[in-house]
Each structure stands twice: as structure tokens, then as C-alpha cells.
Design a protein around this motif. Sequence first.
Motif, PDB file in Angstrom:
ATOM      1  N   VAL A 152      37.015  29.378  -1.287  1.00  0.00           N
ATOM      2  CA  VAL A 152      37.904  29.722  -0.093  1.00  0.00           C
ATOM      3  C   VAL A 152      38.879  30.751  -0.838  1.00  0.00           C
ATOM      4  O   VAL A 152      39.573  30.591  -1.922  1.00  0.00           O
ATOM      5  CB  VAL A 152      38.772  28.826   0.296  1.00  0.00           C
ATOM      6  N   LEU A 153      38.995  31.907  -0.179  1.00  0.00           N
ATOM      7  CA  LEU A 153      39.588  33.265  -0.740  1.00  0.00           C
ATOM      8  C   LEU A 153      40.563  33.530   0.173  1.00  0.00           C
ATOM      9  O   LEU A 153      40.524  33.825   1.342  1.00  0.00           O
ATOM     10  CB  LEU A 153      38.631  34.205  -0.795  1.00  0.00           C
ATOM     11  N   GLU A 154      42.050  33.504  -0.228  1.00  0.00           N
ATOM     12  CA  GLU A 154      43.036  33.872   0.761  1.00  0.00           C
ATOM     13  C   GLU A 154      43.306  35.333   0.553  1.00  0.00           C
ATOM     14  O   GLU A 154      43.722  35.820  -0.444  1.00  0.00           O
ATOM     15  CB  GLU A 154      44.239  32.939   0.414  1.00  0.00           C
ATOM     16  N   ALA A 155      43.787  35.868   1.603  1.00  0.00           N
ATOM     17  CA  ALA A 155      43.952  37.258   1.841  1.00  0.00           C
ATOM     18  C   ALA A 155      45.131  37.469   2.822  1.00  0.00           C
ATOM     19  O   ALA A 155      44.757  38.396   3.818  1.00  0.00           O
ATOM     20  CB  ALA A 155      42.619  38.196   2.187  1.00  0.00           C
ATOM     21  N   ALA A 156      46.047  36.671   3.036  1.00  0.00           N
ATOM     22  CA  ALA A 156      47.211  36.667   3.881  1.00  0.00           C
ATOM     23  C   ALA A 156      48.515  37.447   3.107  1.00  0.00           C
ATOM     24  O   ALA A 156      48.070  38.416   2.231  1.00  0.00           O
ATOM     25  CB  ALA A 156      47.717  35.272   3.990  1.00  0.00           C
ATOM     26  N   THR A 157      49.492  37.583   4.164  1.00  0.00           N
ATOM     27  CA  THR A 157      50.698  38.217   3.530  1.00  0.00           C
ATOM     28  C   THR A 157      51.339  38.015   2.403  1.00  0.00           C
ATOM     29  O   THR A 157      50.991  36.852   1.975  1.00  0.00           O
ATOM     30  CB  THR A 157      51.711  38.099   4.953  1.00  0.00           C
ATOM     31  N   GLU A 158      51.621  39.013   1.810  1.00  0.00           N
ATOM     32  CA  GLU A 158      52.432  38.755   0.508  1.00  0.00           C
ATOM     33  C   GLU A 158      53.687  38.070   0.632  1.00  0.00           C
ATOM     34  O   GLU A 158      54.856  38.565   0.453  1.00  0.00           O
ATOM     35  CB  GLU A 158      52.758  40.041  -0.274  1.00  0.00           C
ATOM     36  N   ASN A 159      53.636  36.707   0.784  1.00  0.00           N
ATOM     37  CA  ASN A 159      54.697  35.565   1.119  1.00  0.00           C
ATOM     38  C   ASN A 159      54.435  34.445   0.311  1.00  0.00           C
ATOM     39  O   ASN A 159      53.489  33.659   0.599  1.00  0.00           O
ATOM     40  CB  ASN A 159      55.122  35.455   2.334  1.00  0.00           C
ATOM     41  N   LEU A 160      55.174  34.134  -0.637  1.00  0.00           N
ATOM     42  CA  LEU A 160      55.038  33.146  -1.211  1.00  0.00           C
ATOM     43  C   LEU A 160      54.682  31.761  -0.745  1.00  0.00           C
ATOM     44  O   LEU A 160      54.018  30.928  -0.963  1.00  0.00           O
ATOM     45  CB  LEU A 160      55.851  32.910  -2.831  1.00  0.00           C
ATOM     46  N   ALA A 161      55.703  31.740  -0.035  1.00  0.00           N
ATOM     47  CA  ALA A 161      56.044  30.099   0.643  1.00  0.00           C
ATOM     48  C   ALA A 161      54.642  29.998   1.385  1.00  0.00           C
ATOM     49  O   ALA A 161      53.974  29.031   1.890  1.00  0.00           O
ATOM     50  CB  ALA A 161      57.253  29.992   1.278  1.00  0.00           C
ATOM     51  N   LEU A 162      54.288  31.124   2.264  1.00  0.00           N
ATOM     52  CA  LEU A 162      53.177  31.082   3.037  1.00  0.00           C
ATOM     53  C   LEU A 162      51.820  30.931   2.373  1.00  0.00           C
ATOM     54  O   LEU A 162      51.004  29.752   2.914  1.00  0.00           O
ATOM     55  CB  LEU A 162      52.916  32.387   3.836  1.00  0.00           C
ATOM     56  N   LYS A 163      51.689  31.449   1.260  1.00  0.00           N
ATOM     57  CA  LYS A 163      50.535  31.283   0.330  1.00  0.00           C
ATOM     58  C   LYS A 163      50.463  29.689  -0.099  1.00  0.00           C
ATOM     59  O   LYS A 163      49.506  29.112   0.009  1.00  0.00           O
ATOM     60  CB  LYS A 163      50.568  32.288  -0.610  1.00  0.00           C
ATOM     61  N   GLN A 164      51.608  29.266  -0.488  1.00  0.00           N
ATOM     62  CA  GLN A 164      51.646  27.910  -0.905  1.00  0.00           C
ATOM     63  C   GLN A 164      51.146  26.954   0.294  1.00  0.00           C
ATOM     64  O   GLN A 164      50.503  25.940  -0.048  1.00  0.00           O
ATOM     65  CB  GLN A 164      52.983  27.318  -1.380  1.00  0.00           C
ATOM     66  N   ARG A 165      51.632  27.136   1.402  1.00  0.00           N
ATOM     67  CA  ARG A 165      51.411  26.240   2.740  1.00  0.00           C
ATOM     68  C   ARG A 165      49.957  26.396   2.793  1.00  0.00           C
ATOM     69  O   ARG A 165      49.259  25.514   3.192  1.00  0.00           O
ATOM     70  CB  ARG A 165      52.317  26.849   3.922  1.00  0.00           C
ATOM     71  N   ILE A 166      49.323  27.528   2.761  1.00  0.00           N
ATOM     72  CA  ILE A 166      48.242  27.801   3.046  1.00  0.00           C
ATOM     73  C   ILE A 166      47.099  27.212   2.265  1.00  0.00           C
ATOM     74  O   ILE A 166      46.192  26.307   2.310  1.00  0.00           O
ATOM     75  CB  ILE A 166      47.553  29.249   2.828  1.00  0.00           C
ATOM     76  N   PHE A 167      47.373  27.131   0.699  1.00  0.00           N
ATOM     77  CA  PHE A 167      46.695  26.556  -0.202  1.00  0.00           C
ATOM     78  C   PHE A 167      46.771  25.068  -0.195  1.00  0.00           C
ATOM     79  O   PHE A 167      45.927  23.977  -0.650  1.00  0.00           O
ATOM     80  CB  PHE A 167      46.898  26.861  -1.780  1.00  0.00           C
ATOM     81  N   ALA A 168      48.022  24.440   0.320  1.00  0.00           N
ATOM     82  CA  ALA A 168      48.251  22.832   0.277  1.00  0.00           C
ATOM     83  C   ALA A 168      47.088  22.433   1.595  1.00  0.00           C
ATOM     84  O   ALA A 168      46.510  21.412   1.554  1.00  0.00           O
ATOM     85  CB  ALA A 168      49.459  22.579   1.014  1.00  0.00           C
TER      86      ALA A 168
END
Length: 671
Positions: free
Chosen positions: A103-119
Motif C-alpha cells: 500500500v503506497l500513500e500519495a496524499a497531501t503533505e500533512n503529518l496528521a493526515l498521513k498518520q490517520r491513513i496509515f492507522a
Amino acid sequence: MRHRHSNPLLAEPARAMPRHVAIIGAGSIGPDIGYYLKSALPGLRLTLVDLAQPALDAALSRFRGYAEKAVARGKAKPQEAERVLHDVMGTTDYDAIGGCDWVLEAATENLALKQRIFADVESRVADDAIITSNTSSLPAARIFAQLRNPQRATVTHFFAPAWRNPAVEVIDWERADPGLLEHLRRFFCETGKLPLVTSDAPCFMLDRIFDNWCNESALLLDRADAAQIDTVASDYVHAGPFFVLNLAHGNPIIVETNTLQADEEGEHYRPASIFGSVDRWLTVAPGKSVPVDDETAARVRDRLLGVLFSQSVDIVDRAIGEAADLDLGCRIALGFRHGPLTLMRDLGEGETARVLQRFAEDRPGMPMPRRALAAYQRFERHVLVDDVDDVKVITLRRPEALNALHDEMTDEILGVIRRHEDDPAVAGFVLVGYGTRAFCAGADIGRFPSMLGDAQAATQYSRDCSRLLVHLDAMRKPIVAALNGMALGGGFELAMRCHALVAVRGATMQLPEVTLGIVPGIGAMVVPYRRWPSAAEVFHAMLRKGERLGAERAHELGIVDALAGDYRELIACAIERVHALAGRVRSIPDAPVDVPGFGERVERAANGLALSATTIGLIEKAVRDAAAAPSLAQALEIGYEAFGASACTAAAREGIAAFGERRSPDFGRTG
């Protein structure tokens, strides 16, 4: 960096190729990454995930557009395009990622958003599924800090356009499994990418260069306008910083990344305030320019070089990336004409020191060299050197030119051999190309066009280009060519001077010089007839018609000693041949050799191109005369002189001009 081998393809495969990949984020770069993956692995199942259905619809439409353009331009057959488009799905349902290998994430450069996505991701995928982020700046240690199983996660940072730009940074952070890094490096290399390993510093390696290059350009707007700065910058890059910012809508990116660097490393990285008030810059396109007075140009040039050199020495000093990767990555990913360390070398220590001193005065706090300037030049730029058992494996790495030879690469290969050929701990050498497409796609034309019409200069050029090959002729320690793909022109001439050749199935050899109106000048009209006389008819066709020779046929003829199924098997075969040849190296025969006649007249190449009768005549005469020469040295000299003679023909002028203009030559009017 935690990898055993410099060449990624020497690593033992740790995982199978992925069967199902999900990309989260269907915005600008996510679909492009997906298109690269599907083009490389058409049987792959690809799932695009986004919160917005319109973004998914646009991404799938872009997919179709890429495939249709590939067919229209002859880059792909219709059935190949259909395979790329098959089994691609867009969805707003995160549950669709459940069976993914990666799974490869390519979302907006927002740390909190990325952490939620990976959870959300980790709760849905298997424990051994790979998880990566395409962030350009946020450290992996922060993004993946909350994962239960962080060792299977890292950053894989692609560069736009991701389906075409080969560069990808793979981040080596403290909790990542080293086996994961090896797998990703190998995967990317096998699928045509250039993996560059960096440490987990904010902005990693290449964005440190690009973002600060752009930020410094904005800070210079009190001295020059955007078009003037891009004009000065065009000496060093193919597209100026403001043009690229317009193209990539990059102003917010510079604000984000340089704010991160400023918060981490000091106020001197704070982004220029003007980025918050400008949407689009008034500048010039690549190849265009505006007038810039000498004083302004010098001031802008010093600042741009200053920030480039400052960031480069900092990257090397802090081991954020390796020197060779920095230089290559700047060329491949960012469009620099020369790598920054190479530019420092070419400017010389005195001028580099002046630029850095001036920059330190203008921009207090910016990194300065921690060692002597000469220390930043102690690396090979174009070859990788690995130890496999007691053998030195030398990998030709010029992926942008299919590993073609030029003077610097030639000297680096020769330098590595000279350093180790008298070492009793080294059994021998293997030469192999980087990636899976090419061993070596010939020799760069280099300075040759300037020698057209000058037989003496062209003859000496041919001699000079043979310095590595002549050294190989005299070696007593074995060296084996491992053909991992095509070997063209000078690349095949290099291979045939090694003591043995092994090849992957499907590799090809070709001598296409006749289609350029010139003759091969560094041994192809001499050596094969002495080494493999029974295959003379095959070499006649290769020289006069540019016919390809497949590895399987070459094996039948005894030209290739062994065939391999893949890259690692190829290296194993080559190592075996090195050991088998220990103390048994055979020199190229020094005596004359009989060659059969040439038979019927040749008018067209194997690809149908009408050829030059003059060029073919030079080839035939050189082959006959070289075969009759009493020594190898005299035979090679005949080849050099034939190359010089070909440089004085109308056919050579037409062939080289056509090559530069990317058109088919017309030898009908040159003879």
C-alpha cells in the motif's frame, strides 16, 4: 547506508513481485505512480483509493490517456495498452485494500493526515504487507511512529512525472527492516527505476537541493526578476526554478518544506515571504532568455551556485545521501546539466571556495564544507564496485544513456581495475550493466563530430578510446563480461575484449556503426575474427548490415560461454567463469587469420535503411587488411586508421548529422 551491495540487483530476492498494490490518493502523482507500476508489471492488480469519486474518475481517465498516447506514438502495441488498463480499479472504500501486498500513500503533505491513513491501512492489511509513503519531506520516523509493525514501512519518494522520471528515493530510517530496503531497491531497479537510498533527514536528499534552489531564487527577487533568474539558471539546469514552480504549482510545496527545515535546522531555511503572495511567476520557457547585465548575472550566479554547493556538501558531510547518487539524482530527477559535485570539480577549488565564502557572507548559518574541497571528489561517478566472494563486480551505471561509455566512465573502469589487479585477494573482475535493459549501449559520440574531415584527429581519438581495451588485452587476471541486456557498438567491443562472455537469455549484440556512415574503430573489425574465426560470416553481417546477434545464437557459436535466466544467475555464471579462468587466461591471437570473402554486395541494413557503399568498402578493406596483419597491435592500428578515414567521408557527415537531428540518414546522395 544499510545495504550490502551498491548494485541493487546483486541482492538475494527477499520477496516475490507484488500481485496487488493499492495507491491512496488519486491526485497529481498517485495515478502516475500507478501507471508506472502497471506498465512495468501489466499483470498487477491496481487499486486507487480516494475520498472523492471525481478524483478517481479523473485518475482513470488519465490512465486511458497515457495508454492511448503510448499506442499513437508507437511506444506500445494496442494489446500491451489493454493489459496496462486491465484490472485497475478506483474506489472510495478502504476495505478494498485488504489483500494488498503493498500500500503506497500519495496524499497531501500533512503529518496528521498521513498518520490517520496509515492507522486505517494497518488495520486492514496483512502483517507482512509493505507500507510506504510518497512524502517529499516528512521524516519516516514521524509518519510511521504509531504503527504496530513499523519495520515493514518506509518512504518511497517519486519524482514527477512518476511514470517517466526514473528517480525514486528510498528512505533508510532506523526502524525499517534492512531486508525491506533491499527488496525495494531491487524491485525499482528491475522495473526501470533508479533507486537512491537516503537517510531520514527532513526533505531527504534531492528535495533539499530543489527546494533551497527555488527558495534562494525567490530571495534573489530584490536583485533580479524571475525571468532574469531563470535565464542565468539555464546555464546549470534545463528549466529554470520559476518555470518549474509554475509547472508543478510548487509555491506551497516550498513553503511547507522550507518551513520544516527552518523549524528543524535554523531560520536560514525560512521560506521567502513572497511565496505567500504569488500564484504564478512571469518567466521564460526553457531555451528562451531575457537580457541580464553582467553584474546582475554574476550576483545571481554566485548565489545559485552558493546554495547548490552548500546543500551538496551538507548532504555528503551528514551522510544524507551518497556522493554519486547526489550527482546522478540531480541530473535524472531535477534536470541539472551536471551534478553539483562535478560542477564543483570543473570550476576548480579556488572558484568553488570563493563562491562558498561569498555565500557564507550573504547567508549566515547555511552549511559550509567540513573537510577539504578535494575530499568531495573521491568517488566513482559512473560505476559501482561490489565484492562478490573474491571477485570485483564493476557495474556500468549511466541509466540515462543505457550505460553508454564515455571518457569518464572508461577511466573509472580502468582505475578500478588498476587498483585491484595486483591484489592477491582479488581473483578477477566482472563487468555488468546497471538495470535489466542494457549492458552498454555503445559509446557516446562525444567529441567525434568536431573531428569530421580530420583523419589524423579521428584516428587518434579512436586510439585514445581504446586505452581500456588495450589494457584488458594485456591482463593476466581474468575479467568476464556479463551481458544483462543489449551490447551495442563500443559496448560489444568492450565485451569482446574481456576473457569470457556470459549473457542472459534474450540479450543482443549489435554493431550499428554502418547505419551512421562510420566504421567501428576500437576493435570490432579485428578482434572477433581472431577470437572466433568460425563465426566470421556472422561478423561480416554484423559489420556490413548492422545485424543483431542474439545471446542464444552467440552461445551456439561459442562467442558466449554460458546463458543465464536472470541477473543473479548471470552474475553467478560470471563469477564461475572468473574462477575457471584463473591462471588460464588466453590472449587474443597475435598471428594473421584467414577470413572468408564477403560474397554479395550489401546495399541495405538489416532494418531496411539504404547504406553507404563508401562506408561498407572501408569496413571490408579494414577487415581484410587487419586479418593479414602480422600482430594484433598492427591489426588494431588498421582499425584506428579506417575509423579516421571514415570521418572524412560525406556519409559520416550525413550519418552524424541525422543522428543529432533524430532522423534517418540519406546515404543515397553521399555514396
